[in-house]
Design a protein around this motif. Sequence first.
Motif, PDB file in Angstrom:
ATOM      1  N   PRO A 226       3.694  43.672  -9.002  1.00 38.56           N
ATOM      2  CA  PRO A 226       2.313  43.842  -9.454  1.00 38.56           C
ATOM      3  C   PRO A 226       1.499  42.578  -9.184  1.00 38.56           C
ATOM      4  CG  PRO A 226       3.793  43.679 -11.333  1.00 38.56           C
ATOM      5  CD  PRO A 226       4.646  43.686 -10.111  1.00 38.56           C
ATOM      6  N   ILE A 227       0.232  42.764  -8.869  1.00 35.20           N
ATOM      7  CA  ILE A 227      -0.668  41.633  -8.637  1.00 35.20           C
ATOM      8  C   ILE A 227      -1.804  41.721  -9.661  1.00 35.20           C
ATOM      9  CG2 ILE A 227      -1.986  42.854  -6.858  1.00 35.20           C
ATOM     10  CD1 ILE A 227      -2.394  40.157  -5.486  1.00 35.20           C
ATOM     11  N   GLY A 228      -2.168  40.597 -10.202  1.00 35.09           N
ATOM     12  CA  GLY A 228      -3.245  40.565 -11.190  1.00 35.09           C
ATOM     13  C   GLY A 228      -2.811  40.960 -12.579  1.00 35.09           C
ATOM     14  N   SER A 229      -1.518  40.770 -12.903  1.00 30.35           N
ATOM     15  CA  SER A 229      -1.024  41.123 -14.236  1.00 30.35           C
ATOM     16  C   SER A 229      -1.617  40.186 -15.280  1.00 30.35           C
ATOM     17  CB  SER A 229       0.498  41.013 -14.294  1.00 30.35           C
ATOM     18  OG  SER A 229       1.077  41.904 -13.400  1.00 30.35           O
ATOM     19  N   THR A 230      -2.096  40.755 -16.359  1.00 24.07           N
ATOM     20  CA  THR A 230      -2.620  39.987 -17.479  1.00 24.07           C
ATOM     21  C   THR A 230      -2.172  40.646 -18.775  1.00 24.07           C
ATOM     22  OG1 THR A 230      -4.672  41.264 -17.504  1.00 24.07           O
ATOM     23  CG2 THR A 230      -4.683  39.225 -16.220  1.00 24.07           C
TER      24      THR A 230
ATOM     25  N   GLY B 159      -1.387  45.145 -13.631  1.00 18.37           N
ATOM     26  CA  GLY B 159      -2.341  44.513 -12.736  1.00 18.37           C
ATOM     27  C   GLY B 159      -3.277  45.521 -12.083  1.00 18.37           C
ATOM     28  N   TYR B 160      -3.835  45.127 -10.952  1.00 13.15           N
ATOM     29  CA  TYR B 160      -4.771  46.014 -10.256  1.00 13.15           C
ATOM     30  C   TYR B 160      -4.179  46.560  -8.955  1.00 13.15           C
ATOM     31  CZ  TYR B 160      -5.836  41.681  -7.718  1.00 13.15           C
ATOM     32  OH  TYR B 160      -5.749  40.523  -6.997  1.00 13.15           O
ATOM     33  N   GLY B 161      -2.895  46.390  -8.780  1.00 10.66           N
ATOM     34  CA  GLY B 161      -2.233  46.920  -7.598  1.00 10.66           C
ATOM     35  C   GLY B 161      -0.886  46.256  -7.398  1.00 10.66           C
TER      36      GLY B 161
ATOM     37  N   LYS C  17      -1.251  51.068   3.159  1.00 13.61           N
ATOM     38  CA  LYS C  17      -2.373  51.691   2.439  1.00 13.61           C
ATOM     39  C   LYS C  17      -2.226  51.634   0.921  1.00 13.61           C
ATOM     40  CE  LYS C  17      -0.610  56.422   2.755  1.00 13.61           C
ATOM     41  NZ  LYS C  17      -0.536  56.817   1.377  1.00 13.61           N
ATOM     42  N   ASP C  18      -1.001  51.526   0.416  1.00 14.04           N
ATOM     43  CA  ASP C  18      -0.777  51.491  -1.025  1.00 14.04           C
ATOM     44  C   ASP C  18      -0.542  50.078  -1.566  1.00 14.04           C
ATOM     45  OD1 ASP C  18      -0.934  54.312  -1.419  1.00 14.04           O
ATOM     46  OD2 ASP C  18       1.048  54.488  -0.504  1.00 14.04           O
ATOM     47  N   LEU C  19      -0.661  49.059  -0.713  1.00 14.62           N
ATOM     48  CA  LEU C  19      -0.402  47.686  -1.138  1.00 14.62           C
ATOM     49  C   LEU C  19      -1.644  46.821  -0.948  1.00 14.62           C
ATOM     50  CD1 LEU C  19       3.114  47.188   0.510  1.00 14.62           C
ATOM     51  CD2 LEU C  19       2.630  47.606  -1.909  1.00 14.62           C
ATOM     52  N   VAL C  20      -1.777  45.813  -1.800  1.00 14.23           N
ATOM     53  CA  VAL C  20      -2.869  44.844  -1.733  1.00 14.23           C
ATOM     54  C   VAL C  20      -2.396  43.655  -0.893  1.00 14.23           C
ATOM     55  CG1 VAL C  20      -4.293  43.276  -3.109  1.00 14.23           C
ATOM     56  CG2 VAL C  20      -3.701  45.531  -4.008  1.00 14.23           C
ATOM     57  N   VAL C  21      -3.264  43.166  -0.013  1.00 12.19           N
ATOM     58  CA  VAL C  21      -2.963  41.949   0.741  1.00 12.19           C
ATOM     59  C   VAL C  21      -3.624  40.795  -0.006  1.00 12.19           C
ATOM     60  CG1 VAL C  21      -3.296  40.704   2.899  1.00 12.19           C
ATOM     61  CG2 VAL C  21      -2.800  43.155   2.941  1.00 12.19           C
TER      62      VAL C  21
END
Length: 108
Positions: free
Chosen positions: A42-46, A52-54, A89-93
């Motif tokens: 996960p990216i952007g976990s808080t 997160g957001y993706g 397409k389903d992952l954040v860079v």
Amino acid sequence: MTKFYANINKGDLLLVTHRDKRVFDGVVGMIAKRNIESQSMPIGSTVGRPQGYGQWMLLDMNDFETLGNFYGLTDAMKRSNEPIAVDHKDLVVPDNCEWIARKVPVSW
């Protein structure tokens, strides 16, 4: 949350591009030095938003051997443990990844 996985076998070819086309406007081939199993994170976990957001998936540049005169062509310096982001397409860079791997087979 669905986890995504990439299984790259030793000897597989990876196509990598640079985020900034002014640095390098092309594709570089890299060969896997070993079998690699990677999974998304996960990216952007808080707090209150643990997912997160993706999701993102990173590969380590040290696990690959570049084809040709990669560093001469790109004028890039190899840094230890430089990440390569997987483009899907389903992952954040992530913004801090300069190198992006295209067409990596990703499953869930």
